[in-house]
Write a protein that holds these residues in place. Structure first.
Motif, PDB file in Angstrom:
ATOM      1  N   VAL A  47      38.832  64.537  78.951  1.00 32.57           N
ATOM      2  CA  VAL A  47      38.422  64.811  77.813  1.00 32.57           C
ATOM      3  C   VAL A  47      40.386  64.756  77.797  1.00 32.57           C
ATOM      4  CG1 VAL A  47      39.585  67.258  77.256  1.00 32.57           C
ATOM      5  CG2 VAL A  47      37.067  66.783  78.552  1.00 32.57           C
ATOM      6  N   ALA A  48      40.385  64.050  76.136  1.00 32.32           N
ATOM      7  CA  ALA A  48      42.239  63.881  76.197  1.00 32.32           C
ATOM      8  C   ALA A  48      42.585  64.369  74.924  1.00 32.32           C
ATOM      9  CB  ALA A  48      42.377  62.187  75.922  1.00 32.32           C
ATOM     10  N   ARG A  49      43.653  64.959  74.842  1.00 27.82           N
ATOM     11  CA  ARG A  49      44.752  65.506  74.135  1.00 27.82           C
ATOM     12  C   ARG A  49      45.354  64.209  72.096  1.00 27.82           C
ATOM     13  NH1 ARG A  49      45.171  69.905  72.906  1.00 27.82           N
ATOM     14  NH2 ARG A  49      45.236  70.135  74.660  1.00 27.82           N
ATOM     15  N   GLY A  50      44.398  64.108  71.745  1.00 32.11           N
ATOM     16  CA  GLY A  50      44.821  63.415  70.569  1.00 32.11           C
ATOM     17  C   GLY A  50      43.800  63.084  69.716  1.00 32.11           C
ATOM     18  N   GLU A  51      43.911  62.151  68.735  1.00 32.55           N
ATOM     19  CA  GLU A  51      43.159  61.950  67.669  1.00 32.55           C
ATOM     20  C   GLU A  51      42.384  60.817  67.977  1.00 32.55           C
ATOM     21  OE1 GLU A  51      43.756  61.537  63.507  1.00 32.55           O
ATOM     22  OE2 GLU A  51      45.572  62.606  63.980  1.00 32.55           O
ATOM     23  N   ASP A  52      42.501  59.583  69.204  1.00 30.41           N
ATOM     24  CA  ASP A  52      41.814  58.293  68.890  1.00 30.41           C
ATOM     25  C   ASP A  52      42.091  57.972  69.943  1.00 30.41           C
ATOM     26  OD1 ASP A  52      41.762  55.881  69.550  1.00 30.41           O
ATOM     27  OD2 ASP A  52      43.368  55.147  68.282  1.00 30.41           O
ATOM     28  N   ALA A  85      19.452  63.614  80.857  1.00 29.21           N
ATOM     29  CA  ALA A  85      18.132  62.959  81.254  1.00 29.21           C
ATOM     30  C   ALA A  85      17.394  63.910  80.152  1.00 29.21           C
ATOM     31  CB  ALA A  85      17.494  63.707  82.579  1.00 29.21           C
ATOM     32  N   GLU A  86      17.307  64.992  79.985  1.00 27.07           N
ATOM     33  CA  GLU A  86      16.745  65.463  78.457  1.00 27.07           C
ATOM     34  C   GLU A  86      17.082  64.851  77.804  1.00 27.07           C
ATOM     35  OE1 GLU A  86      17.940  69.582  79.105  1.00 27.07           O
ATOM     36  OE2 GLU A  86      16.750  69.377  81.253  1.00 27.07           O
ATOM     37  N   VAL A  87      18.237  64.676  77.278  1.00 26.42           N
ATOM     38  CA  VAL A  87      18.239  64.290  76.413  1.00 26.42           C
ATOM     39  C   VAL A  87      18.758  62.341  76.062  1.00 26.42           C
ATOM     40  CG1 VAL A  87      19.685  65.928  74.962  1.00 26.42           C
ATOM     41  CG2 VAL A  87      21.171  63.894  75.592  1.00 26.42           C
ATOM     42  N   ARG A  88      17.804  61.883  77.117  1.00 32.26           N
ATOM     43  CA  ARG A  88      18.254  60.381  77.080  1.00 32.26           C
ATOM     44  C   ARG A  88      19.406  59.591  77.265  1.00 32.26           C
ATOM     45  NH1 ARG A  88      14.761  62.897  74.681  1.00 32.26           N
ATOM     46  NH2 ARG A  88      14.629  61.340  72.276  1.00 32.26           N
ATOM     47  N   GLY A  89      20.072  60.390  77.471  1.00 35.34           N
ATOM     48  CA  GLY A  89      21.211  59.295  77.752  1.00 35.34           C
ATOM     49  C   GLY A  89      22.924  59.489  76.321  1.00 35.34           C
ATOM     50  N   GLN A  90      21.598  60.287  75.113  1.00 35.55           N
ATOM     51  CA  GLN A  90      22.488  60.182  74.222  1.00 35.55           C
ATOM     52  C   GLN A  90      23.716  60.931  74.032  1.00 35.55           C
ATOM     53  OE1 GLN A  90      21.940  57.807  71.387  1.00 35.55           O
ATOM     54  NE2 GLN A  90      20.861  57.215  72.631  1.00 35.55           N
ATOM     55  N   PHE A  91      24.931  60.893  74.505  1.00 30.02           N
ATOM     56  CA  PHE A  91      26.177  62.224  74.376  1.00 30.02           C
ATOM     57  C   PHE A  91      26.106  62.572  72.827  1.00 30.02           C
ATOM     58  CE2 PHE A  91      26.460  59.387  77.717  1.00 30.02           C
ATOM     59  CZ  PHE A  91      27.545  60.327  78.839  1.00 30.02           C
ATOM     60  N   SER A  92      25.969  62.042  72.108  1.00 29.97           N
ATOM     61  CA  SER A  92      26.109  62.619  70.997  1.00 29.97           C
ATOM     62  C   SER A  92      25.170  64.234  70.568  1.00 29.97           C
ATOM     63  CB  SER A  92      26.018  62.410  69.566  1.00 29.97           C
ATOM     64  OG  SER A  92      25.155  61.523  69.940  1.00 29.97           O
ATOM     65  N   ASP A  93      23.654  64.015  71.085  1.00 31.11           N
ATOM     66  CA  ASP A  93      23.340  65.235  70.934  1.00 31.11           C
ATOM     67  C   ASP A  93      23.381  66.680  71.603  1.00 31.11           C
ATOM     68  OD1 ASP A  93      21.469  63.581  69.728  1.00 31.11           O
ATOM     69  OD2 ASP A  93      19.750  63.816  71.211  1.00 31.11           O
ATOM     70  N   LEU A  94      24.127  65.825  72.926  1.00 28.80           N
ATOM     71  CA  LEU A  94      25.304  67.395  73.852  1.00 28.80           C
ATOM     72  C   LEU A  94      26.910  68.375  73.012  1.00 28.80           C
ATOM     73  CD1 LEU A  94      24.893  65.821  77.344  1.00 28.80           C
ATOM     74  CD2 LEU A  94      23.436  67.218  76.247  1.00 28.80           C
ATOM     75  N   ALA A  95      27.161  66.914  72.514  1.00 29.84           N
ATOM     76  CA  ALA A  95      28.832  66.706  71.909  1.00 29.84           C
ATOM     77  C   ALA A  95      28.590  67.191  70.666  1.00 29.84           C
ATOM     78  CB  ALA A  95      29.736  65.716  72.100  1.00 29.84           C
ATOM     79  N   ALA A  96      27.672  67.459  70.016  1.00 32.93           N
ATOM     80  CA  ALA A  96      27.597  68.177  68.262  1.00 32.93           C
ATOM     81  C   ALA A  96      26.597  69.552  68.210  1.00 32.93           C
ATOM     82  CB  ALA A  96      26.838  66.568  67.236  1.00 32.93           C
ATOM     83  N   GLY A  97      26.748  69.766  69.368  1.00 31.70           N
ATOM     84  CA  GLY A  97      25.637  71.719  69.221  1.00 31.70           C
ATOM     85  C   GLY A  97      26.399  72.567  67.889  1.00 31.70           C
ATOM     86  N   PRO A  98      26.017  73.048  67.081  1.00 32.50           N
ATOM     87  CA  PRO A  98      26.264  73.960  66.649  1.00 32.50           C
ATOM     88  C   PRO A  98      27.131  74.908  67.477  1.00 32.50           C
ATOM     89  CG  PRO A  98      24.145  74.346  66.744  1.00 32.50           C
ATOM     90  CD  PRO A  98      24.611  73.504  67.766  1.00 32.50           C
ATOM     91  N   THR A 113      35.280  62.447  76.282  1.00 34.07           N
ATOM     92  CA  THR A 113      35.049  60.051  76.024  1.00 34.07           C
ATOM     93  C   THR A 113      33.856  60.708  77.601  1.00 34.07           C
ATOM     94  OG1 THR A 113      37.058  59.265  77.715  1.00 34.07           O
ATOM     95  CG2 THR A 113      36.741  59.371  75.221  1.00 34.07           C
ATOM     96  N   ALA A 114      33.257  59.123  77.784  1.00 27.55           N
ATOM     97  CA  ALA A 114      31.829  58.988  78.379  1.00 27.55           C
ATOM     98  C   ALA A 114      32.398  56.854  78.100  1.00 27.55           C
ATOM     99  CB  ALA A 114      30.313  59.585  78.157  1.00 27.55           C
ATOM    100  N   ASP A 115      32.707  56.957  79.601  1.00 28.38           N
ATOM    101  CA  ASP A 115      32.572  55.338  79.607  1.00 28.38           C
ATOM    102  C   ASP A 115      31.716  54.725  81.397  1.00 28.38           C
ATOM    103  OD1 ASP A 115      34.098  54.018  77.490  1.00 28.38           O
ATOM    104  OD2 ASP A 115      35.407  55.337  78.194  1.00 28.38           O
ATOM    105  N   PHE A 125      31.210  55.641  74.802  1.00 30.99           N
ATOM    106  CA  PHE A 125      30.927  57.121  73.857  1.00 30.99           C
ATOM    107  C   PHE A 125      32.110  58.024  73.358  1.00 30.99           C
ATOM    108  CE2 PHE A 125      30.749  61.690  73.083  1.00 30.99           C
ATOM    109  CZ  PHE A 125      30.082  62.177  71.908  1.00 30.99           C
ATOM    110  N   SER A 126      32.395  58.685  72.197  1.00 36.69           N
ATOM    111  CA  SER A 126      33.942  59.613  72.225  1.00 36.69           C
ATOM    112  C   SER A 126      33.778  59.954  70.836  1.00 36.69           C
ATOM    113  CB  SER A 126      35.138  58.304  72.410  1.00 36.69           C
ATOM    114  OG  SER A 126      35.309  57.821  71.183  1.00 36.69           O
ATOM    115  N   THR A 127      34.056  61.218  71.049  1.00 39.91           N
ATOM    116  CA  THR A 127      34.229  62.343  69.810  1.00 39.91           C
ATOM    117  C   THR A 127      35.565  63.078  69.682  1.00 39.91           C
ATOM    118  OG1 THR A 127      32.211  63.803  68.259  1.00 39.91           O
ATOM    119  CG2 THR A 127      32.620  64.813  71.143  1.00 39.91           C
ATOM    120  N   THR A 128      35.635  63.637  68.596  1.00 39.08           N
ATOM    121  CA  THR A 128      36.974  64.241  68.223  1.00 39.08           C
ATOM    122  C   THR A 128      36.632  65.475  67.676  1.00 39.08           C
ATOM    123  OG1 THR A 128      38.104  62.097  68.125  1.00 39.08           O
ATOM    124  CG2 THR A 128      39.552  63.748  67.341  1.00 39.08           C
ATOM    125  N   TYR A 129      37.552  66.341  67.877  1.00 38.26           N
ATOM    126  CA  TYR A 129      37.636  67.907  67.846  1.00 38.26           C
ATOM    127  C   TYR A 129      38.447  67.882  67.082  1.00 38.26           C
ATOM    128  CZ  TYR A 129      33.079  67.500  70.582  1.00 38.26           C
ATOM    129  OH  TYR A 129      31.632  67.850  70.591  1.00 38.26           O
TER     130      TYR A 129
END
Length: 147
Positions: A47-52, A85-98, A113-115, A125-129
């Motif tokens: 978890v990091a502070r910043g856009e990039d 395991a439930e999302v088959r390693g798709q981090f986007s499924d865990l990070a984009a919930g409502p 991030t996940a590396d 994987f990375s996504t910015t909030y």
């Protein structure tokens, strides 16, 4: 100096050759081939502070290994590995919930991030909030980024 009878010497020599042959055969046996150059499942989550993600300031980071057993510095590696395991390693499924939160529109970006490797395949994987509130709302109920 003690003399060894020829028959005894021949027996010892034959045994040494036999053992040497077995050792050579064992040493020359083909090594087991790995299915991948990567470990089965080993990740660094951040978890990091910043856009990039490349320039953001890291605030927190943990390790997570899911094979052969769930371990690492993650506070709940068993639950995090189960979720992945439930999302088959798709981090986007865990990070984009409502989001179930009402957050301000303040722009104070947080990057998750996940590396590493998930089930033998490289992961980046990375996504910015927009801010920490948005991150907490989007990942609510998931353990992977809760550290």
């Amino acid at each position: 100096m003690r003399r060894i009878p020829h028959a005894t010497f021949a027996t010892l020599a034959a045994g040494a050759l036999l053992l040497g042959g077995l050792a050579t055969a064992t040493a020359q046996a083909a090594p087991a081939r790995a299915k991948s150059l990567y470990a089965p499942s080993a990740l660094v989550l951040g978890v990091a502070r910043g856009e990039d993600p490349l320039t953001a300031t890291v605030e927190r980071a943990v390790t997570l290994s899911c094979a052969p057993t769930a371990t690492g510095t993650h506070p709940d590696p068993v639950a995090a590995c189960k979720e992945l395991a439930e999302v088959r390693g798709q981090f986007s499924d865990l990070a984009a919930g409502p989001s179930n939160r009402t957050c301000t529109r303040q722009w104070d970006p947080i990057v998750v991030t996940a590396d590493g490797v998930w089930q033998g395949k490289p992961v980046r994987f990375s996504t910015t909030y927009g801010n920490a509130c948005e991150m907490a709302g989007s990942t609510n109920g998931h353990t992977v980024f809760a550290f």
